[in-house]
Design an enzyme around this catalytic site. Sequence first.
Site, mmCIF file in Angstrom:
data_model
loop_
_atom_site.group_PDB
_atom_site.id
_atom_site.type_symbol
_atom_site.label_atom_id
_atom_site.label_comp_id
_atom_site.label_asym_id
_atom_site.label_seq_id
_atom_site.Cartn_x
_atom_site.Cartn_y
_atom_site.Cartn_z
ATOM 1 C CG ASP A 1 2.356 -72.231 -51.480
ATOM 2 O OD1 ASP A 1 1.676 -72.280 -52.509
ATOM 3 O OD2 ASP A 1 2.971 -73.290 -51.306
ATOM 4 C CE1 TYR B 1 2.637 -50.796 -30.614
ATOM 5 C CE2 TYR B 1 0.677 -52.630 -31.178
ATOM 6 C CZ TYR B 1 1.039 -51.236 -31.181
ATOM 7 O OH TYR B 1 0.331 -50.272 -31.294
ATOM 8 C CG ASP C 1 7.638 -56.656 -33.952
ATOM 9 O OD1 ASP C 1 8.822 -56.087 -33.491
ATOM 10 O OD2 ASP C 1 6.350 -55.956 -33.814
HETATM 11 CU CU CU Z 1 0.615 -49.169 -32.899
#
Ligand code: CU
Length: 644
Positions: free
Chosen positions: A438, A379, A295
């Site tokens: 970091d 999503y 993603d």
């Molecule tokens: Cu899921």
Amino acid sequence: MRHPLEPLSQQEAQLAVHLLRGAGKVTPTTRFVSVSLKEPAKELVHAGRTDQPREAFVVLFDSGTNTAHEAVVSLTHERVASFRSIQGVQPTMTVDEQVECEQAVLRSDKFKAALKRRYGIDDASLVMVDIWSAGYYGVEEERTRRLARPLCFVRSDPTDNGYARPIEGLRPVVDLNRMEVIRVEEYERPEGDWPLPKASCNYAADRIEKFREGIKPLEITQPQGPSFEVNGYQVKWQNWSLVVGFNAREGLTLHHVRYADRGKDRSILYRASLTEMVVPYGDPGPTQVRKNAFDVGEYGMGMCANSLRLGCDCLGHIHYFDAHMVTSRGEPLTIQNAICMHEEDYGILWKHTDRRLETPEVRRSRRLVISSVSTVENYEYGFFWYLYQDGNIQLEVKLTGILSLGAFADGERPKYGALVAPNVYAPNHQHFFNVRLDFDLDGTANTIQQVDVVADSAGKSNPFENAFRAQATTLRTEKEARAHLNLQTGRTWKVINSQVTNGVGEPVAYRFLPGDNAFPFASENAWWRKRAGFVNYHVWVTPYRDDERFAAGDYPNQSTGGDGLVRWAEQDRPIENTDVVLWYTMGHTHLPRPEDYPVMPAAYIGFVLKPSGFFDLNPANDLPPSAAKKMGLATATDSKACCH
Ligand SMILES: [Cu+2]
């Protein structure tokens, strides 16, 4: 004064586009993949140098020649400082390509014919086409062409939830450079075709027949305003100071996070970012087997960010930050209110009642929330960073939105997932996030220790066999550092600066406390795992390099694998007492359930960074007590008692 790590303004992004055009670097087939701040050298930032030239880092892709380009543009000196071409990589797909890909599929005769023949669908206008990168499965075209293999759904009317009606068994393959369907992959099953689920199922407010009742207003008021101060993208709150960042690929980032400790500005985290996430699905069936979304690298978490709304996404006194990006053709693209910042009451921070003194002391916890939500097709991912008054830093990812659904035949039971409604099927899957931390704890020379809790064996010095202790192992090289969580030893990690000691003579330290996690279930030979080698370990440590940013490499889209953390860590570079980066991979195993349908209640995953000898005592010991309030009831006890 602007901080050198503040993200590009829209004017700066447009100047970068303009300078590249002026230098003849933009053709009619050029797409701008991202225009973001090229961060100045870290030592200059730590030295407080605010006079550095502003630069943009631009990724371009020429769909005419199938070539990616990387440019550094000096905004201060108004020139293209560097420009290089990279063959054989596919940068992140742009939002424009998502839209154009859908249109290309909907106008394809091949696709329309398959829709009609397989499902009797005449009207393609109700079909939704989600882009989905073609990925890489060892096939030549996946390496040499810019390809998508979309998933398709059909709405029952123009505003219906289309995901409720997945079209199983059809996946068009789209050449994104030519923006045309090159074939429609049709999968068959011997028992007959998959059904199109009949029932629609919705979550939109105008489709809910009856709302639940009895929910009274809950108002958050801050009559004197918030306790934070904002200057551009710089924030100060309760001893904390930081710079909020944002870019098309990573989305929300935090920079130069410091804490003022008794008047001294102490550095903690230089940069915190989501570097990649991958969602592998566990179903070997033909429509589902190639589902694994990267993603960040394939879609761009920032590019997919939402514009947030007061009262809905965020409650209280909000400060919003806008995100300035460009469209794939270089036009201005500003997501207003992409980042929400506000304060939240978080219950009790600490409390003690001395029964002999009858003077209970309690302090409420307040946290600063900095958040952003991205929609990657079906999503939603919410990224919530929390800063606390006791020095804790937390990341909480909220997973919500709509499951990636398929169709299932009447009377059959899925083996690799669950039915969430009649004929509607959700395959098992996992979500792996990789976060890059970091640390610059009181300077850049830091060391990471793995801390395991071990029990002493029985013996004279352990007569009751109750002894246990923390055993810290200093991680000296990259290979030594690669590790998994271990519940048996309650494993955590500690970032220390051995050159700075605290009040008890120990090195100052922050502890890394992992939350929920998982191991990948797919074999190491699975194609997606070759491309997402960062899932091989939960924790990685590398020496700081400003060009090592992304756990799956710079160009994971359609990559053949082996890049990023797996490649870097093979060098086994020394990591002790140097500028170190801790990379954390966290996995959420999602076995779907009917309650995740039609829209999923949020699931959570994250971690906490906790001062562990960074301060000499509880830094929240100086919090003033809250003003006690009378209870609104006639029977309320006295005002002192009610806040205990
Ligand atoms: Cu899921």
